[in-house]
Motif scaffolding. Structure first.
Motif, PDB file in Angstrom:
ATOM      1  N   THR A   1       0.863  -1.165  -0.038  1.00  0.00           N
ATOM      2  CA  THR A   1       0.043   0.026   0.070  1.00  0.00           C
ATOM      3  C   THR A   1       1.120   1.093  -0.031  1.00  0.00           C
ATOM      4  OG1 THR A   1      -0.156   0.468   2.458  1.00  0.00           O
ATOM      5  CG2 THR A   1      -1.546  -1.280   1.543  1.00  0.00           C
ATOM      6  N   ALA A   2       0.234   2.399  -0.013  1.00  0.00           N
ATOM      7  CA  ALA A   2       1.126   3.548  -0.096  1.00  0.00           C
ATOM      8  C   ALA A   2       1.692   3.844   1.482  1.00  0.00           C
ATOM      9  CB  ALA A   2       0.094   4.818  -0.472  1.00  0.00           C
ATOM     10  N   ILE A   3       0.934   3.318   2.429  1.00  0.00           N
ATOM     11  CA  ILE A   3       1.740   3.629   3.648  1.00  0.00           C
ATOM     12  C   ILE A   3       2.841   2.663   4.083  1.00  0.00           C
ATOM     13  CG2 ILE A   3       1.101   3.294   6.236  1.00  0.00           C
ATOM     14  CD1 ILE A   3       0.206   6.033   4.824  1.00  0.00           C
ATOM     15  N   MET A   4       2.464   1.204   3.570  1.00  0.00           N
ATOM     16  CA  MET A   4       3.535   0.324   3.941  1.00  0.00           C
ATOM     17  C   MET A   4       3.449  -0.928   3.231  1.00  0.00           C
ATOM     18  SD  MET A   4       1.446  -1.539   7.388  1.00  0.00           S
ATOM     19  CE  MET A   4      -0.152  -2.219   7.114  1.00  0.00           C
ATOM     20  N   GLN A   5       4.570  -1.740   3.129  1.00  0.00           N
ATOM     21  CA  GLN A   5       4.767  -2.840   2.493  1.00  0.00           C
ATOM     22  C   GLN A   5       4.892  -4.175   3.585  1.00  0.00           C
ATOM     23  OE1 GLN A   5       7.900  -2.408  -0.247  1.00  0.00           O
ATOM     24  NE2 GLN A   5       6.540  -0.860  -1.541  1.00  0.00           N
ATOM     25  N   VAL A   6       4.260  -5.245   3.441  1.00  0.00           N
ATOM     26  CA  VAL A   6       4.301  -6.245   4.564  1.00  0.00           C
ATOM     27  C   VAL A   6       4.354  -7.556   3.757  1.00  0.00           C
ATOM     28  CG1 VAL A   6       2.934  -7.562   6.417  1.00  0.00           C
ATOM     29  CG2 VAL A   6       2.505  -4.918   6.071  1.00  0.00           C
ATOM     30  N   SER A   7       5.568  -8.442   4.412  1.00  0.00           N
ATOM     31  CA  SER A   7       5.563  -9.678   4.138  1.00  0.00           C
ATOM     32  C   SER A   7       5.969 -10.467   4.942  1.00  0.00           C
ATOM     33  CB  SER A   7       6.621  -9.677   2.570  1.00  0.00           C
ATOM     34  OG  SER A   7       7.785  -9.357   3.354  1.00  0.00           O
ATOM     35  N   CYS A   8       6.069 -11.866   4.692  1.00  0.00           N
ATOM     36  CA  CYS A   8       6.672 -12.771   6.107  1.00  0.00           C
ATOM     37  C   CYS A   8       7.770 -13.370   5.242  1.00  0.00           C
ATOM     38  CB  CYS A   8       5.499 -13.895   6.073  1.00  0.00           C
ATOM     39  SG  CYS A   8       3.858 -13.261   7.023  1.00  0.00           S
ATOM     40  N   THR A   9       8.764 -13.505   6.241  1.00  0.00           N
ATOM     41  CA  THR A   9      10.155 -14.251   5.930  1.00  0.00           C
ATOM     42  C   THR A   9      10.320 -15.263   6.833  1.00  0.00           C
ATOM     43  OG1 THR A   9      11.230 -12.588   7.402  1.00  0.00           O
ATOM     44  CG2 THR A   9      10.931 -11.877   5.102  1.00  0.00           C
ATOM     45  N   ILE A  10      11.174 -16.287   6.514  1.00  0.00           N
ATOM     46  CA  ILE A  10      11.355 -17.508   7.754  1.00  0.00           C
ATOM     47  C   ILE A  10      13.019 -17.095   8.009  1.00  0.00           C
ATOM     48  CG2 ILE A  10      11.713 -19.893   7.689  1.00  0.00           C
ATOM     49  CD1 ILE A  10       9.372 -20.140   5.653  1.00  0.00           C
ATOM     50  N   ALA A  11      13.011 -17.145   9.096  1.00  0.00           N
ATOM     51  CA  ALA A  11      14.249 -16.985   9.656  1.00  0.00           C
ATOM     52  C   ALA A  11      15.005 -18.432  10.184  1.00  0.00           C
ATOM     53  CB  ALA A  11      14.475 -16.032  10.863  1.00  0.00           C
ATOM     54  N   GLY A  12      16.251 -18.601  10.254  1.00  0.00           N
ATOM     55  CA  GLY A  12      16.972 -19.778  10.685  1.00  0.00           C
ATOM     56  C   GLY A  12      17.758 -20.520   9.934  1.00  0.00           C
ATOM     57  N   THR A  13      18.400 -21.314  10.144  1.00  0.00           N
ATOM     58  CA  THR A  13      19.516 -22.130   9.227  1.00  0.00           C
ATOM     59  C   THR A  13      18.923 -23.416   8.965  1.00  0.00           C
ATOM     60  OG1 THR A  13      21.315 -21.101   9.973  1.00  0.00           O
ATOM     61  CG2 THR A  13      21.816 -23.052   8.999  1.00  0.00           C
ATOM     62  N   PHE A  14      18.892 -23.885   7.805  1.00  0.00           N
ATOM     63  CA  PHE A  14      18.268 -25.199   7.273  1.00  0.00           C
ATOM     64  C   PHE A  14      19.755 -25.923   6.920  1.00  0.00           C
ATOM     65  CE2 PHE A  14      14.647 -22.646   6.596  1.00  0.00           C
ATOM     66  CZ  PHE A  14      13.727 -23.658   7.173  1.00  0.00           C
ATOM     67  N   GLU A  15      19.557 -27.258   7.479  1.00  0.00           N
ATOM     68  CA  GLU A  15      20.938 -28.106   7.315  1.00  0.00           C
ATOM     69  C   GLU A  15      20.533 -28.939   6.314  1.00  0.00           C
ATOM     70  OE1 GLU A  15      20.973 -30.029  11.193  1.00  0.00           O
ATOM     71  OE2 GLU A  15      21.557 -28.313  12.402  1.00  0.00           O
ATOM     72  N   GLY A  16      21.102 -28.765   5.189  1.00  0.00           N
ATOM     73  CA  GLY A  16      21.022 -29.344   3.806  1.00  0.00           C
ATOM     74  C   GLY A  16      19.562 -29.062   3.105  1.00  0.00           C
ATOM     75  N   GLU A  17      19.542 -29.455   1.852  1.00  0.00           N
ATOM     76  CA  GLU A  17      18.377 -29.377   0.877  1.00  0.00           C
ATOM     77  C   GLU A  17      17.262 -30.128   1.598  1.00  0.00           C
ATOM     78  OE1 GLU A  17      17.242 -29.829  -3.715  1.00  0.00           O
ATOM     79  OE2 GLU A  17      19.539 -30.331  -2.857  1.00  0.00           O
ATOM     80  N   MET A  18      17.415 -31.284   2.123  1.00  0.00           N
ATOM     81  CA  MET A  18      16.230 -32.059   2.644  1.00  0.00           C
ATOM     82  C   MET A  18      15.631 -31.639   3.898  1.00  0.00           C
ATOM     83  SD  MET A  18      16.103 -33.721   0.127  1.00  0.00           S
ATOM     84  CE  MET A  18      14.564 -35.072   0.608  1.00  0.00           C
ATOM     85  N   ASP A  19      16.211 -30.613   4.661  1.00  0.00           N
ATOM     86  CA  ASP A  19      16.045 -30.386   6.013  1.00  0.00           C
ATOM     87  C   ASP A  19      14.530 -29.706   5.763  1.00  0.00           C
ATOM     88  OD1 ASP A  19      15.851 -29.886   8.633  1.00  0.00           O
ATOM     89  OD2 ASP A  19      17.310 -28.092   8.677  1.00  0.00           O
ATOM     90  N   THR A  20      13.668 -29.543   6.692  1.00  0.00           N
ATOM     91  CA  THR A  20      12.329 -28.843   6.773  1.00  0.00           C
ATOM     92  C   THR A  20      12.250 -27.986   8.015  1.00  0.00           C
ATOM     93  OG1 THR A  20      11.338 -30.868   8.289  1.00  0.00           O
ATOM     94  CG2 THR A  20      11.350 -30.904   5.701  1.00  0.00           C
ATOM     95  N   PHE A  21      11.062 -27.270   7.894  1.00  0.00           N
ATOM     96  CA  PHE A  21      10.770 -26.224   9.241  1.00  0.00           C
ATOM     97  C   PHE A  21      10.430 -26.774  10.397  1.00  0.00           C
ATOM     98  CE2 PHE A  21       8.453 -23.341  11.343  1.00  0.00           C
ATOM     99  CZ  PHE A  21       9.019 -22.066  11.338  1.00  0.00           C
ATOM    100  N   GLU A  22      11.267 -26.327  11.454  1.00  0.00           N
ATOM    101  CA  GLU A  22      10.819 -26.995  12.939  1.00  0.00           C
ATOM    102  C   GLU A  22      10.759 -25.680  13.576  1.00  0.00           C
ATOM    103  OE1 GLU A  22      13.725 -29.725  14.056  1.00  0.00           O
ATOM    104  OE2 GLU A  22      13.383 -31.432  12.525  1.00  0.00           O
ATOM    105  N   HIS A  23       9.888 -25.465  14.580  1.00  0.00           N
ATOM    106  CA  HIS A  23       9.467 -24.260  15.303  1.00  0.00           C
ATOM    107  C   HIS A  23      10.654 -24.138  16.372  1.00  0.00           C
ATOM    108  CE1 HIS A  23       5.484 -23.399  13.869  1.00  0.00           C
ATOM    109  NE2 HIS A  23       5.327 -24.761  13.621  1.00  0.00           N
TER     110      HIS A  23
END
Length: 232
Positions: free
Chosen positions: A73-95
């Motif tokens: 919007t004219a006021i702000m831009q919002v998006s979600c990102t994922i932080a943290g390191t993934f250990e290899g291509e087969m790793d998956t998201f863990e909280h």
């Protein structure tokens, strides 16, 4: 409009003479302030209209974010990102190792608003709690004449304190110097404190103080309400 700033030593550089600018004297504006401005005198939009529109606007933004969408919007831009390191291509998201974060950046209209600001240098002072506004709850809401057991909301900056430290907190100081620490604090945030007066508090005028230890410091610092609180 001026934007006030003071210079403080910069601990992130190797040069002892380096300083950084810290903005001072900013008012804390809330949704209530936005509503009041929209529904100001002579405007065709009522306060109830503004409340409804803003509520739906905020709900729509939250809904789009929960869908994983980007907002632009004219006021702000919002998006979600994922932080943290993934250990290899087969790793998956863990909280316990990764986190979803919301990223915000100013839109064009908000960026252009800074064009009207003119920097004004002021002398640096020690940061301390700053009580900007007060709202009373109870039969005499809107005044600082309170009944025992009434509630107060303090709005400002650097207000949060450690409730486990008896030196910190919200204090009422009587004319004879007697101090009473408020124990019924239901909201303890940097910009907002909400507390209830004790039912046993005697009548009279009191100075209201917030005492806290600012992060990065070690001594108690005080912020005082300009007008006295009257209990009767």
């Amino acid at each position: 409009m001026p934007i006030k700033y003071a210079l403080h030593p910069n601990p992130l550089t190797e040069n002892d003479d380096d300083h950084r600018a810290v903005v001072r004297g900013q008012k804390t504006r809330t949704t209530e302030d936005i509503i009041e401005w929209i529904a100001r005198g002579g405007h065709s939009i009522t306060k109830s209209d503004a409340i409804g529109v803003i509520e739906e606007y905020e709900r729509a933004i939250a809904k789009f974010v929960s869908d994983g969408d980007r907002i632009n919007t004219a006021i702000m831009q919002v998006s979600c990102t994922i932080a943290g390191t993934f250990e290899g291509e087969m790793d998956t998201f863990e909280h316990d190792r990764h986190e979803i974060k919301v990223s915000l950046s100013p839109g064009a209209r908000l960026t252009e608003a800074t064009d009207d600001l003119s920097p004004k240098k002021v002398y640096a002072t020690k940061p301390r709690p700053d009580i900007e506004r007060v709202k009373a709850f109870g039969p005499r809401s809107g005044t600082l004449e309170l009944d025992p057991g009434g509630g107060l909301k303090l709005i400002g900056s650097l207000l949060k304190f450690n409730p486990d430290d008896e030196r910190q907190g919200i204090f009422l100081v009587s004319s004879n110097g007697e101090e009473r620490r408020m124990e019924m604090v239901v909201h303890n945030k940097p910009s907002t404190l909400i507390f209830q007066l004790p039912y046993s508090i005697p009548e009279g005028e009191y100075e209201l103080e917030v005492r806290t230890i600012i992060r990065g410091t070690s001594e108690i610092r005080k912020g005082q309400l300009q007008d006295p609180v009257v209990i009767n």
